[in-house]
Design a protein around this motif. Structure first.
Motif, short mmCIF file in Angstrom:
data_model
loop_
_atom_site.label_atom_id
_atom_site.label_comp_id
_atom_site.label_asym_id
_atom_site.label_seq_id
_atom_site.Cartn_x
_atom_site.Cartn_y
_atom_site.Cartn_z
N SER A 198 0.84 -1.20 0.00
CA SER A 198 0.00 0.00 0.00
C SER A 198 0.87 1.24 0.00
O SER A 198 2.03 1.22 0.42
CB SER A 198 -0.93 0.02 1.22
N ALA A 199 0.28 2.34 -0.47
CA ALA A 199 0.94 3.65 -0.47
C ALA A 199 -0.10 4.70 -0.14
O ALA A 199 -1.28 4.57 -0.53
CB ALA A 199 1.58 3.94 -1.82
N THR A 204 3.90 7.74 2.71
CA THR A 204 3.73 6.49 3.44
C THR A 204 3.72 5.31 2.47
O THR A 204 3.01 5.32 1.47
CB THR A 204 2.43 6.50 4.25
N PHE A 205 4.52 4.30 2.78
CA PHE A 205 4.63 3.11 1.96
C PHE A 205 4.75 1.90 2.88
O PHE A 205 5.49 1.93 3.87
CB PHE A 205 5.87 3.19 1.06
N ASP A 206 4.00 0.84 2.57
CA ASP A 206 4.05 -0.37 3.39
C ASP A 206 4.00 -1.59 2.47
O ASP A 206 3.14 -1.68 1.59
CB ASP A 206 2.87 -0.41 4.37
N ALA A 207 4.92 -2.52 2.67
CA ALA A 207 4.93 -3.78 1.92
C ALA A 207 5.10 -4.92 2.90
O ALA A 207 6.06 -4.95 3.68
CB ALA A 207 6.05 -3.79 0.88
N GLN A 208 4.15 -5.85 2.87
CA GLN A 208 4.19 -7.03 3.74
C GLN A 208 4.12 -8.28 2.87
O GLN A 208 3.40 -8.31 1.87
CB GLN A 208 3.03 -7.04 4.72
N THR A 230 7.36 6.21 6.35
CA THR A 230 6.46 7.36 6.32
C THR A 230 7.23 8.63 6.62
O THR A 230 8.17 8.62 7.43
CB THR A 230 5.29 7.21 7.32
N ASP A 231 6.88 9.70 5.92
CA ASP A 231 7.39 11.03 6.25
C ASP A 231 6.50 11.71 7.27
O ASP A 231 6.88 12.75 7.82
CB ASP A 231 7.48 11.89 4.99
N ILE A 692 -3.99 3.67 -0.92
CA ILE A 692 -4.40 2.68 -1.90
C ILE A 692 -3.47 1.49 -1.78
O ILE A 692 -2.30 1.63 -1.40
CB ILE A 692 -4.37 3.24 -3.34
N GLY A 693 -4.00 0.31 -2.07
CA GLY A 693 -3.16 -0.88 -1.94
C GLY A 693 -3.79 -2.08 -2.59
O GLY A 693 -4.88 -2.01 -3.18
#
Length: 698
Positions: A198-199, A204-208, A230-231, A692-693
């Motif tokens: 997701s971004a 903010t960016f998350d990868a699992q 995340t900033d 969104i992701g």
């Protein structure tokens, strides 16, 4: 190329090596998620529902045989499908769906927030909430605060189940269990390959990623990884978080499984710290000009071995040993007087070694079924603590106030059972014995005067008793009594004048009712009373006594309504009141505990207008809370609305794309408040944010 984020301690290596750039991280995680199964060439769904054990009927952890859902104690459980549906990057976000539970976010990247449960406000950032991962306590015995715990070392996608025990009801866990316990069980079986990326706003960016595979008939591999950045919505608030977890299990016989698991986590964060009330009113997302280059750095590694032996399907002997190595430093600016702000450094190096064994069984007693667990365990935790004040932008300019090593040794024995005594009567029984001892010694010159000597042996026994009755198919009543405890906090326990202190005693009584008039409707309500006695106070420099008492009362409810196949409603509600009954300061008698909202509630709505499309909404309310012990100042309550939508694409690799809008109405609110030297300090809540992701099952 940087490999240390995912390199376990010792010789064992997870074999994951990721670059720091987001594209490289994503590519690396995709490689992990796309490893083909050696046991099957079939495409697996994006769900754990198809998981199968390797050889043993059930991969168990401590006390798993005693199902919390069948006991007389109040608890809540979320499975992996429930967790995936929430689409979170931090498991703390799940706590909003527990009645009476809320998180007071401090906004410090890499630093644990404070969790409220059953009228206790110091969970996570203090010792009011126990947390265990696969049966092993995660709480820190003697660092920033006794019981400090950071759940960000977990990858949401790796969790098989999450159970929240409300109150000190579980005999399987001891200290820091007074307000409740969160027990995480990670995935240990199954064939799956899953990815959640997701971004969102503010960089903010998350990868699992999560992988389950059976390389052979008697082998099982489970891997999980997460990269988060995340900033943030405030200046000087960038956070980088990396986590890798690996478990390998082998069943040499049909009755035995041996496994090795490891976890590596690293966080690097800059923090904007809190702001004053006046600053919040004019610039709610700004930074106090007196705040320096605050932040945190954390390295966490753990290695564990398990041997599970099952002589029969009704008897399991579970043994484990583990070690943890952690380095954690935080810098934060705060007032030290009405006019002066200083930057402080706290550095903790922790080494923990523990082991335990338990017997889980089911049997017949006088013709009635009994499920029970009995076990022993122990750990030794050594913490090197350095504390400096008055730093010049992280540069030490004065001698250490504290530079010391503390040791806590713990030995415990426990018993817990569920007894189907009668068709209208189920009993939940438990007891726990704990013994603690320890030492403290200076490692260098200290300018402070905190005690540092020997902790003599402290013993405690905590009984648990619950009764439930299924009076009809739609009505179940329950009641319970349970006890918990707390040791003297911080370095007080090492003072020669504190060795005669008894543990702070916590006693909880609760009554509950579960009503399920139809399969589509349920309502659970519970009233509780918690008495805290034998609290601690200083009577003279270096001299302490048990003196003080606090009473907590509350009401908690949860409801579910499956209105149709396409529409569902879930709601939780909690209210808590506390009163200081005995205190050395007469002005505090009758006052309430700080940091505990008077009311909390969450309403979740879900609608499937078509089978692939799902819409959801979440309305969250957190009430007012006192922020000073004299109860003269209150933090304002707040209400936020979140919306989401997802669509399932039925491709060869199922993909569920989603969008979330948090704080849709863009409310201005605070997530944590406090008073320091007369200055009210606030943590601003996040403004409206889009995410969104996509979740993919290979």
């Amino acid at each position: 190329m940087e490999c240390r984020f995912f390199s376990p301690p010792g010789r064992l290596r997870a074999g994951i090596c990721c670059p720091s750039a987001h594209i490289g991280i994503l590519a690396c995680i995709l490689v992990v998620a796309s490893v083909p199964s050696m046991a099957s060439g079939e495409v697996q769904p994006a769900s754990a529902s198809g998981s199968t054990a390797i050889t043993l009927d059930t991969i168990q952890v401590k006390g798993q045989g005693v199902d919390a859902r069948s006991s007389a104690y109040s608890s809540d459980r979320f499975g992996s499908a429930d967790i995936a549906a929430e689409r979170v990057s931090d498991v703390e976000a799940l706590f909003r769906n527990i009645p009476g539970m809320t998180v007071r976010y401090f906004g410090y990247g890499g630093v644990a927030s404070s969790t409220v449960i059953r009228g206790f406000g110091g969970g996570g950032h203090g010792g009011d909430l126990g947390v265990a991962v696969d049966g092993i306590p995660l709480n820190e015995a003697n660092s920033h605060a006794d019981g400090y715990v950071d759940v960000q070392i977990l990858v949401p996608l790796e969790i098989e189940s999450l159970t929240v025990y409300r109150g000190p009801v579980s005999a399987l866990y001891g200290n820091f269990n007074r307000g409740g316990l969160v027990a995480f069980n990670t995935r240990k079986s199954g064939e799956y390959r899953e990815l959640d990326v997701s971004a969102g706003g503010y960089g903010t960016f998350d990868a699992q990623a999560a992988l389950g595979a059976s390389p052979g008939e008697r082998h099982q591999l489970n891997v999980a990884a997460q990269a988060f950045h995340t900033d943030s919505f405030r200046a000087q608030s960038t956070t980088e978080r990396r986590t890798g977890a690996l478990r390998y299990g082998f069943a040499p016989t049909e009755r035995t499984e041996v496994s090795v698991s490891t976890r590596v986590h690293k966080t690097i964060a800059d923090n904007a710290s809190r702001i004053t009330r006046a600053q919040f009113e004019t610039d709610p997302f700004g930074i106090d000009p007196r705040t320096r280059n605050d932040g945190a750095i954390k390295d966490f590694k753990t290695l564990r071995g398990d041997i599970n032996f099952s002589p029969s399907s009704d008897l399991h002997i579970l043994s484990f040993a583990y070690s943890t190595r952690q380095q954690f430093t935080r810098f934060f600016t705060r007032p030290v007087s009405a006019d002066e702000f200083l930057q402080r450094e706290e550095t903790y190096d922790r080494d923990v070694y523990g082991l335990g064994t338990s017997l889980n069984a089911s049997a017949m007693l006088l013709g009635r079924p009994v499920v029970f667990v009995v076990g022993v365990e122990g750990f030794s935790e050594t913490t090197e603590f350095q504390f400096f004040d008055g730093l010049d932008n992280r540069r030490r300019v004065a001698p250490a106030l504290s530079d010391r090593e503390s040791v806590i040794d713990s030995r415990s024995a426990y018993f817990e059972a569920n007894v189907d005594a009668h068709r209208f009567l189920d009993l939940s029984l438990g007891a726990r014995y704990d013994r603690f001892k320890g030492t403290c010694r200076p490692l260098g010159p200290e300018a402070g005067n905190n005690p540092c000597d020997t902790l003599e042996s402290i013993d405690n026994i905590s009984p648990k008793l619950g009764i439930s009755s299924q009076l009809s198919p739609w009505l179940k009543l329950r009641g319970s009594y349970s006890e918990g405890f707390a040791l003297p906090g911080g370095f007080t326990k090492y003072a020669p004048g504190a060795q005669s202190l008894d543990p702070n005693q916590i006693a909880q009584t609760e009554l509950g009712v579960l009503v399920t008039p139809t399969d589509s409707v349920s309502l659970d309500a519970v009233a509780y009373r918690i008495s805290s006695t034998e609290e601690f106070r200083a009577v003279a420099p270096g001299e302490f006594e048990n003196f003080g008492s606090t009473l907590r009362n509350g009401l908690e409810m949860s409801a579910r309504w499956q209105a149709s196949d396409a529409f569902d409603v879930r709601a939780v509600y909690g209210q808590a009141r506390s009163r200081v009954r005995i205190n050395a300061n007469p002005a505090l008698l009758g006052k309430e505990v700080t940091g505990v909202p008077e009311k909390t509630a969450t309403l979740n709505l879900g609608w499937d207008p078509t089978q692939p499309l799902r819409l959801d909404a979440s309305l969250r309310h957190v009430g007012k809370a006192w922020i000073d012990t004299a109860n003269t100042r209150r933090a304002s309550g707040y209400t936020t609305l979140d919306l989401g939508a997802s669509y399932l694409f039925q491709t060869r690799a199922p993909v569920r794309a989603y969008i979330k809008i948090d704080n849709v109405l863009d409310r201005r609110y605070t997530t944590a408040s406090g008073v320091s030297f007369g200055t009210e300090l606030l943590t601003p809540g996040a403004p409206r944010q889009f995410t969104i992701g996509a979740q993919v099952g290979f």
